[in-house]
Design a protein around this motif. Structure first.
Motif, PDB file in Angstrom:
ATOM      1  N   MET C   1       0.800  -1.304   0.081  1.00  0.00           N
ATOM      2  CA  MET C   1      -0.148  -0.004  -0.123  1.00  0.00           C
ATOM      3  C   MET C   1       0.913   1.068   0.081  1.00  0.00           C
ATOM      4  N   LYS C   2       0.614   2.311  -0.735  1.00  0.00           N
ATOM      5  CA  LYS C   2       1.366   3.548  -0.965  1.00  0.00           C
ATOM      6  C   LYS C   2       0.162   4.564  -0.933  1.00  0.00           C
ATOM      7  N   VAL C   3       0.299   5.350   0.130  1.00  0.00           N
ATOM      8  CA  VAL C   3      -0.686   6.668   0.169  1.00  0.00           C
ATOM      9  C   VAL C   3       0.097   8.047  -0.157  1.00  0.00           C
ATOM     10  N   ARG C   4      -0.220   8.770  -0.663  1.00  0.00           N
ATOM     11  CA  ARG C   4       0.515   9.973  -0.822  1.00  0.00           C
ATOM     12  C   ARG C   4      -0.663  11.236  -1.120  1.00  0.00           C
ATOM     13  N   LEU C   5      -0.353  12.232  -0.482  1.00  0.00           N
ATOM     14  CA  LEU C   5      -1.135  13.514  -0.554  1.00  0.00           C
ATOM     15  C   LEU C   5      -0.799  14.241  -1.683  1.00  0.00           C
ATOM     16  N   LEU C   6      -1.528  14.182  -2.849  1.00  0.00           N
ATOM     17  CA  LEU C   6      -1.049  14.894  -4.017  1.00  0.00           C
ATOM     18  C   LEU C   6      -1.140  16.280  -4.031  1.00  0.00           C
ATOM     19  N   THR C   7      -2.233  16.675  -3.549  1.00  0.00           N
ATOM     20  CA  THR C   7      -2.656  18.204  -3.591  1.00  0.00           C
ATOM     21  C   THR C   7      -3.589  18.608  -2.380  1.00  0.00           C
ATOM     22  N   TYR C   8      -3.799  19.805  -2.018  1.00  0.00           N
ATOM     23  CA  TYR C   8      -4.837  20.152  -0.986  1.00  0.00           C
ATOM     24  C   TYR C   8      -4.819  21.658  -0.947  1.00  0.00           C
ATOM     25  N   THR C   9      -6.123  22.054  -0.545  1.00  0.00           N
ATOM     26  CA  THR C   9      -6.257  23.696  -0.310  1.00  0.00           C
ATOM     27  C   THR C   9      -5.130  24.458   0.282  1.00  0.00           C
ATOM     28  N   PRO C  10      -4.658  25.309  -0.310  1.00  0.00           N
ATOM     29  CA  PRO C  10      -3.492  26.127   0.092  1.00  0.00           C
ATOM     30  C   PRO C  10      -4.166  26.954   1.310  1.00  0.00           C
ATOM     31  N   HIS C  11      -3.314  27.423   2.187  1.00  0.00           N
ATOM     32  CA  HIS C  11      -3.510  28.340   3.528  1.00  0.00           C
ATOM     33  C   HIS C  11      -4.792  27.816   4.112  1.00  0.00           C
ATOM     34  N   PRO C  12      -4.654  26.338   4.414  1.00  0.00           N
ATOM     35  CA  PRO C  12      -5.782  25.884   5.168  1.00  0.00           C
ATOM     36  C   PRO C  12      -6.310  26.447   6.487  1.00  0.00           C
ATOM     37  N   ILE C  13      -5.178  26.696   7.368  1.00  0.00           N
ATOM     38  CA  ILE C  13      -5.693  27.480   8.581  1.00  0.00           C
ATOM     39  C   ILE C  13      -6.291  28.709   8.417  1.00  0.00           C
ATOM     40  N   LYS C  14      -5.794  29.446   7.377  1.00  0.00           N
ATOM     41  CA  LYS C  14      -6.705  30.700   7.039  1.00  0.00           C
ATOM     42  C   LYS C  14      -8.029  30.618   6.501  1.00  0.00           C
ATOM     43  N   ALA C  15      -8.098  29.596   5.530  1.00  0.00           N
ATOM     44  CA  ALA C  15      -9.412  29.200   5.067  1.00  0.00           C
ATOM     45  C   ALA C  15     -10.546  28.821   6.315  1.00  0.00           C
ATOM     46  N   VAL C  16      -9.907  27.824   7.135  1.00  0.00           N
ATOM     47  CA  VAL C  16     -10.893  27.449   8.173  1.00  0.00           C
ATOM     48  C   VAL C  16     -11.099  28.900   9.076  1.00  0.00           C
ATOM     49  N   PHE C  17     -10.319  29.505   9.697  1.00  0.00           N
ATOM     50  CA  PHE C  17     -10.231  30.648  10.358  1.00  0.00           C
ATOM     51  C   PHE C  17     -11.299  31.626   9.529  1.00  0.00           C
ATOM     52  N   THR C  18     -11.203  31.939   8.421  1.00  0.00           N
ATOM     53  CA  THR C  18     -12.146  32.885   7.815  1.00  0.00           C
ATOM     54  C   THR C  18     -13.434  32.569   7.740  1.00  0.00           C
ATOM     55  N   ALA C  19     -13.475  31.070   7.432  1.00  0.00           N
ATOM     56  CA  ALA C  19     -15.037  30.688   7.561  1.00  0.00           C
ATOM     57  C   ALA C  19     -15.660  30.647   8.987  1.00  0.00           C
ATOM     58  N   ALA C  20     -14.933  30.523  10.164  1.00  0.00           N
ATOM     59  CA  ALA C  20     -15.451  30.405  11.278  1.00  0.00           C
ATOM     60  C   ALA C  20     -15.865  31.956  11.588  1.00  0.00           C
ATOM     61  N   ARG C  21     -14.691  32.753  11.408  1.00  0.00           N
ATOM     62  CA  ARG C  21     -15.148  34.128  11.922  1.00  0.00           C
ATOM     63  C   ARG C  21     -16.163  34.835  11.097  1.00  0.00           C
ATOM     64  N   THR C  22     -16.450  34.499   9.864  1.00  0.00           N
ATOM     65  CA  THR C  22     -17.453  35.139   8.933  1.00  0.00           C
ATOM     66  C   THR C  22     -18.704  34.911   9.568  1.00  0.00           C
ATOM     67  N   CYS C  23     -18.926  33.794  10.383  1.00  0.00           N
ATOM     68  CA  CYS C  23     -20.358  33.410  10.897  1.00  0.00           C
ATOM     69  C   CYS C  23     -20.567  34.647  11.837  1.00  0.00           C
ATOM     70  N   TYR C  24     -19.720  34.947  12.747  1.00  0.00           N
ATOM     71  CA  TYR C  24     -20.053  35.901  13.904  1.00  0.00           C
ATOM     72  C   TYR C  24     -19.609  37.132  13.895  1.00  0.00           C
ATOM     73  N   SER C  25     -19.037  37.542  12.648  1.00  0.00           N
ATOM     74  CA  SER C  25     -18.428  38.748  12.641  1.00  0.00           C
ATOM     75  C   SER C  25     -19.083  40.021  11.565  1.00  0.00           C
ATOM     76  N   PRO C  26     -18.977  41.158  11.920  1.00  0.00           N
ATOM     77  CA  PRO C  26     -19.566  42.278  10.949  1.00  0.00           C
ATOM     78  C   PRO C  26     -18.351  42.147   9.532  1.00  0.00           C
TER      79      PRO C  26
END
Lengths: 230, 230, 230, 230
Positions: C1-26
């Motif tokens: 078995m061989k498992v490799r991460l080929l690609t992923y959403t860049p800036h994942p921490i900022k993307a999740v943070f932006t989504a979370a903040r958007t809900c409660y922020s003006p």
């Protein structure tokens, strides 16, 4: 608000039982279905399976509801549940009538707030009608319409998704109107002999976890890991 | 309305090509990925696969957008797309400010309609603020707020779903505001070297079918089976 | 078995943070995104949100893996996860080669079992090749091929689904091969600076619940409501 | 292969009609439901709505099938349809019996191929049983089992998804076994008075498009844009 169960998968207990047995049995689904196991034995297996967290067998039960006279705030939240099917009255195509709006209890019980609320809504309705008379298309005039405006919809959801959604929407912290929708849905299931056993599965998440997952509890159950007096 | 592509799957052409080749090749995905096929060859295979109706390979590309200053009517329609992820500003928790509302073009260009629209919205905003000052919680005061009220959200959608959604929402019959959202999304893709090839796939359904599936056409393409002058 | 991460959403921490903040922020999502909050502050908010059970913000992160040399038993289980995208090597179109099969550890370590296993697989491979030589189409000859046969696939899954799937598949009771796939996936995330914080969220369900939901525990954590020595 | 419709949403025509009317009517769903429109009027509206490409109203109809004695190749393809619910017999927990395997027609009608096929399968079955007798757990011994091995499952799918899946799986290019599953499913619907109208919607995609979307047609309908003799 009016919630009615319009139709649902017949023989729901046998359907869930057949699905659950199929996974671990050398018998075929039609053999299990035709064997007509006693209801107590079926319920006992289902309780065991659900208790161990294997809710997927509940997906075979589909429930179709009419949900009427809820606000557009409520329907906007409701349609966020993605494993469900919605057919909703369109504000592009159907003109809105005076008085068809939802009154929040906190405003109903506060006379001055109630007066502001009612007179503002009447003003909006008047402007909406005037725009339409002036030739503005209802789909544009509706930009004035408030969240309180009634909407009606047909919602089909399977029992597993209903289980998950009730975990969130029956929480005492859920917004009062959508919580009311799912309390009414649970009540509808309770009225049907073959569904009332499943209705007992519909609980806020703290009942399933044994604790409140939020940082502060409403008091129903303690938060995770809080000291308990024993 | 403001639409921005915040982030997306890097190497989108190679990702789609690797997925498409994996199905029919004795090579492993990492071998296909590492072989770095020339861009023209990758695009040519992708065009062929998409042209034959096999859009599933587009699912490997994820796109995250900021969508700002749209109406609640528009966001209510938008979140009906179930194969997507939304994080939306909450009217339960965030107070709404005066002037943050969407003006339909048919009202903007009609002076008397515009006056009614603006004064009604100002009246609503005043009542909303008064209710909050009286101690009504924003989550209940918002029942007064109009559909026109701005909302902001983060939306993540994969490229296959975007393909399907654009078939519906880029139709000239789609409601003008949500059509504007997807025109802006397509425009955002056009600006990115690695995505502009995919942007050309985003078309109203009649472009893909070769005819209009509705009973009456907008004129862009004839309805199915209509006689053509040739 | 061989498992490799080929690609992923860049800036994942900022993307999740932006989504979370958007809900409660003006603030709008682009304002939150551009403000570039310090990483510790972003992680601290994300931990709080996930800890309270609101995993939906993780959906904005998409991860694409190459999964190679797993058995068809394993891939059959894997594709049961419905909130994911798979492009899998086709046995209808690609001929299978000798020796490309998965050997279960319980057979690898048992010499007599190993001999039966190997000779049976060789016999199958011989029959498969003979059928093809006789003109049987590979898509029919493959009916002989064993579960052990290698398959390769590209899998894209969002981080919320990965969170949920790992709750099931990292359980010590999960079938050994698919558990190995998700251990390898977790390992891949650990190697990436921006993802290693998220990797710590990937745990068997008992870690998240604080107890084992099954009737019998593997010993890692006690079952729900069992007496604890303290 | 044996396919049986175990249960389905009662009053399917009225359910779809109520959903379709709700979108464009000032009446509530319960009013539409109770009005009991004549069947011809309901069918005529539904035909119009589906003909224009608005299949979402079909999602309110749920259908539960028993699918028995199909190969694991077939079930592996089947469970790729993600908007459906499956409960499948487990090879980890249920031992496989001799002779319970699927024979491809191309092998059944070729005597020498048939002999190789049967003797190989018997050899596999013998090795599988010997491994189990030696103490190898069935979940590991099954790595030897061929794709041809029977499996049974309960599948619930809504009518819209069935519409879409049949577009692909009723194509003459679809793999023969899975095509047989959906032909049998269509046949089951045809036997039910309230479903036989819907059964006529279940067609290969070329019937819906008016042309074949593949690069080469099977001959049923010409490819898109090909010259026609008239």
């Amino acid at each position: 608000m009016k919630v009615r169960l319009l139709t649902y998968t017949p023989h729901p207990i046998k359907a869930v039982f057949t699905a659950a047995r199929t996974c671990y049995s050398p018998s075929t689904p039609t053999e299990i279905w035709s064997a007509d196991a006693p209801k107590e034995r079926m319920h006992s297996l289902i309780d065991k399976v659900i208790g161990a967290g294997h809710q997927s067998v509940l997906e075979h039960i589909s429930l179709t509801f009419s949900i009427e006279g809820i606000s557009r705030s409520c329907s906007h939240q409701l349609v966020r549940h993605r494993i469900a099917s919605f057919s909703q009255q369109s504000q592009r195509h159907v003109k809105v009538k005076e008085g068809e709006w939802v009154l929040p209890p906190s405003i109903e019980t506060n006379h001055s707030a109630w007066e502001i609320f009612q007179s503002t809504l009447k003003g909006i309705q008047g402007s909406y009608m005037r725009l339409i008379e002036m030739g503005v298309h209802p789909e544009d005039a509706r930009y004035l319409l408030p969240n309180a405006t009634w909407t009606h919809l047909v919602m089909t959801m399977n029992l597993r998704e209903l289980y998950t959604v009730c975990e969130i929407r029956l929480c005492t912290r859920a917004q009062w109107e959508i919580r009311g929708v799912f309390e009414a849905i649970k009540e509808e299931l309770t009225k049907v002999e073959d569904l009332k056993g499943f209705a007992t599965y519909l609980q806020p998440i703290c009942f399933h976890l044994g604790y409140c997952p939020e940082p502060k509890s409403c008091g129903l159950l303690p938060v995770k890991g809080s000291p308990t007096i024993s």
